[in-house]
Design a protein around this motif. Structure first.
Motif, short mmCIF file in Angstrom:
data_model
loop_
_atom_site.label_atom_id
_atom_site.label_comp_id
_atom_site.label_asym_id
_atom_site.label_seq_id
_atom_site.Cartn_x
_atom_site.Cartn_y
_atom_site.Cartn_z
N VAL A 92 19.05 17.28 7.93
CA VAL A 92 18.38 16.34 8.96
C VAL A 92 16.92 16.39 8.39
N VAL A 93 16.41 15.26 8.24
CA VAL A 93 15.13 15.18 8.04
C VAL A 93 14.38 14.30 9.16
N VAL A 94 12.98 14.51 9.16
CA VAL A 94 12.15 13.91 9.89
C VAL A 94 11.11 13.35 9.19
N PHE A 95 10.78 11.92 9.35
CA PHE A 95 10.06 11.16 8.60
C PHE A 95 9.60 9.80 9.38
N ASP A 96 8.54 9.27 8.82
CA ASP A 96 8.15 8.01 9.31
C ASP A 96 7.66 7.14 7.92
N TYR A 97 7.60 5.79 8.45
CA TYR A 97 7.36 5.01 7.17
C TYR A 97 6.94 3.73 7.60
N SER A 98 6.21 2.96 6.49
CA SER A 98 5.87 1.34 7.02
C SER A 98 6.23 0.74 5.73
N ILE A 99 6.58 -0.63 6.26
CA ILE A 99 7.02 -1.51 5.15
C ILE A 99 6.11 -2.64 5.03
N SER A 100 6.04 -2.91 3.34
CA SER A 100 5.13 -4.12 2.86
C SER A 100 5.82 -4.92 2.37
N THR A 101 5.28 -6.02 1.96
CA THR A 101 5.72 -7.01 0.66
C THR A 101 5.48 -6.23 -0.47
N ILE A 102 5.87 -6.41 -1.70
CA ILE A 102 5.46 -6.18 -2.86
C ILE A 102 4.22 -6.13 -3.25
N GLU A 103 3.33 -7.38 -2.65
CA GLU A 103 2.03 -7.66 -2.82
C GLU A 103 1.24 -6.50 -2.24
N GLY A 104 1.77 -6.27 -1.13
CA GLY A 104 1.13 -5.10 -0.26
C GLY A 104 0.86 -5.62 1.29
N ASP A 105 1.05 -6.93 1.52
CA ASP A 105 0.93 -7.25 2.95
C ASP A 105 1.82 -6.70 3.91
N PRO A 106 1.31 -6.22 4.94
CA PRO A 106 2.11 -5.54 5.85
C PRO A 106 3.28 -6.18 6.40
N ILE A 107 4.65 -5.66 6.67
CA ILE A 107 5.49 -6.35 7.45
C ILE A 107 5.87 -5.54 8.62
N TYR A 108 6.08 -4.08 8.35
CA TYR A 108 5.96 -3.18 9.43
C TYR A 108 4.87 -2.20 9.21
N GLY A 109 3.90 -2.19 10.10
CA GLY A 109 2.76 -1.26 9.78
C GLY A 109 2.87 0.12 10.07
#
Length: 189
Positions: A92-109
């Motif tokens: 069991v791992v505990v993590f957080d993450y953010s997702i951006s476009t390949i160019e770096g524009d945030p999708i989920y900050g």
């Protein structure tokens, strides 16, 4: 009466006939599937070329290639020589993450995706992130560059990520808890 008996006999024997196989009206040669496979190969090659172009714009970053078909770099790498364990099946791992476009524009900050607990390979998670977590050690932050087939693929996430979109995911792994195996022993007195 004789005619009725003959008709009944005829109906009886015709009803006992074994079923015959029904054949399709038209047959496909499989060319549609072959064309689809070729289109997907071309799309993947184009995405990978584009990701490599983006990586080429950042010559100071040391990109690593995973055996699973994506790229990554360390934002924060563990220097603790005692902490060399990566997650395994069931941990069991505990993590957080953010997702951006390949160019770096945030999708989920950062902070938009809540800190999450995940049992490795026992729960649903998109393919690239599932494979990426297995490369990390506790306390590390890694940025992954995923082609669309390693991210959300054809369907997207049905919210902010569209169809066939390559993404960047910045992941911080907070902790790894080893899978607890329940060993029941019989104590007979």
């Amino acid at each position: 009466m004789k005619i009725a008996s003959i008709i009944l006999l005829f109906l009886f024997f015709s009803a006992c006939k074994s079923p015959e196989a029904r054949y399709p009206v038209s047959q496909n040669s499989g060319s549609y599937i072959d064309e689809s496979v070729e289109r997907n190969k071309e799309m993947i090659a184009e995405e990978e070329d584009y990701i490599k172009q983006v990586m080429g714009k950042n010559p100071d970053t040391e990109y690593l290639t995973s055996a699973d078909g994506f790229w990554y770099y360390y934002n924060k790498k563990s220097t603790d020589s005692l902490n060399n364990r990566t997650p395994e099946f069931g941990d069991v791992v505990v993590f957080d993450y953010s997702i951006s476009t390949i160019e770096g524009d945030p999708i989920y900050g950062e902070g938009e995706k809540a800190t999450r607990e995940y049992a490795i390979d026992k729960e649903k998670l998109f393919t690239g992130l599932r494979q990426g977590l297995k490369l990390m050690k506790e306390g590390e932050t890694v940025t992954f560059l995923f082609p669309s087939h390693k991210a959300f693929g054809y369907y997207g996430d049905k919210n902010k990520i569209g169809s066939n979109v390559p993404i960047t995911a910045k992941v911080t792994l907070h902790s790894i808890k080893k899978e607890e195996i329940n060993n029941e022993t019989n104590n007979e007195n």
